[in-house]
Motif scaffolding. Structure first.
Motif, short mmCIF file in Angstrom:
data_model
loop_
_atom_site.label_atom_id
_atom_site.label_comp_id
_atom_site.label_asym_id
_atom_site.label_seq_id
_atom_site.Cartn_x
_atom_site.Cartn_y
_atom_site.Cartn_z
N GLN A 8 0.77 -1.12 0.03
CA GLN A 8 -0.06 -0.11 0.12
C GLN A 8 1.05 1.13 0.01
O GLN A 8 0.66 2.20 -0.75
N LEU A 12 0.86 4.05 -2.82
CA LEU A 12 0.82 5.47 -2.38
C LEU A 12 1.79 6.46 -2.91
O LEU A 12 1.69 7.40 -3.81
N PHE A 40 -4.16 14.35 -1.19
CA PHE A 40 -4.26 12.90 -1.21
C PHE A 40 -2.94 12.50 -0.07
O PHE A 40 -3.27 11.54 0.90
N TYR A 44 -4.16 9.92 3.02
CA TYR A 44 -3.70 8.26 2.82
C TYR A 44 -2.46 7.98 3.64
O TYR A 44 -2.39 6.78 3.81
N ARG A 46 -0.20 6.88 6.25
CA ARG A 46 -0.35 6.71 7.94
C ARG A 46 0.52 7.45 8.85
O ARG A 46 0.26 8.29 9.47
N ARG A 102 -8.13 14.18 7.44
CA ARG A 102 -7.50 13.07 8.21
C ARG A 102 -8.66 12.94 9.34
O ARG A 102 -8.99 13.88 10.24
N PHE A 172 -7.80 9.76 -5.46
CA PHE A 172 -8.54 9.42 -4.53
C PHE A 172 -9.57 8.00 -5.28
O PHE A 172 -9.49 7.18 -4.64
N ALA A 175 -7.07 5.16 -5.55
CA ALA A 175 -6.95 4.54 -3.94
C ALA A 175 -8.13 3.68 -3.58
O ALA A 175 -7.89 2.39 -3.08
N HIS A 176 -9.20 4.30 -4.07
CA HIS A 176 -10.56 3.54 -3.61
C HIS A 176 -10.61 2.22 -4.23
O HIS A 176 -11.01 1.14 -3.84
N PRO A 182 -7.81 4.84 3.73
CA PRO A 182 -7.03 6.03 3.99
C PRO A 182 -6.68 6.15 5.64
O PRO A 182 -7.07 5.21 6.19
#
Length: 189
Positions: A8, A12, A40, A44, A46, A102, A172, A175-176, A182
């Motif tokens: 991931q 990203l 973004f 996304y 972390r 966020r 977005f 990523a979805h 997210p």
């Protein structure tokens, strides 16, 4: 099937860097992924440091190529320089993303609203600086001059909004589609 955490992160980073690389392709003035990359990243990644580092790195690396390869004939030589007000505006958009995206559900209404806010924020900051620091004194140093500067920038504002909507939808939506969760919805250790 959801990607592993490391895949991931790799995906990203790749998405942000591909968006940044798209700045090198021919495009209408100000139709770019800049604000979408910042939002973004804030939504996304972390780790907060990655949310800042990756989008800034994408912006800087694409600027490096633009300034030294694409626009090389206009420059005096190789440059590591940045146009600091653009980076300040970019950082403000990242902060907007942290505050607005966020920890919140990423629905279409929120994304459109934050995208519009990011577009306006970038427009207001960069055009203010263009008026304030204009070495050619194109506009008078008063409220009427500032207003004239903003009015002159309106065609670029529309292109910025359209670029942010387009690249925001790609980032977005991508990523979805990849089922990447997210940062706000991940369990923190």
């Amino acid at each position: 099937m959801q990607l592993s955490k490391s895949n991931q992160v790799l995906m990203l980073v790749s998405m942000v860097m591909m968006a940044a690389a798209s700045r090198l392709l021919p495009h209408p003035p100000n139709f770019s992924p800049v604000a979408a990359m910042a939002l973004f990243g804030a939504a996304y990644f972390r780790q907060s440091w990655m949310a800042w580092l990756v989008p800034f790195a994408g912006l800087y690396l694409s600027d490096l190529v633009l300034n030294n390869v694409v626009y090389a004939q206009a420059g005096a030589g190789f440059s590591f320089g940045i146009y600091w007000v653009v980076y300040l505006a970019f950082g403000a958009i990242l902060l907007l993303g942290f505050l607005s995206l966020r920890g919140r559900k990423l629905d279409l209404g929120r994304l459109l609203g934050v995208g519009l806010g990011a577009t306006l924020l970038f427009f207001l900051l960069t055009n203010f600086w263009s008026w304030y620091a204009d070495p050619f004194q194109t506009y008078p140093d008063n409220a009427a001059g500032l207003l004239a500067c903003y009015v002159a920038g309106l065609p670029f504002l529309l292109n910025s909004l359209l670029g942010n909507l387009f690249f925001g939808a790609l980032l977005f939506g991508g990523a979805h589609a990849l089922d990447i969760v997210p940062a706000a919805q991940r369990a923190y250790a």
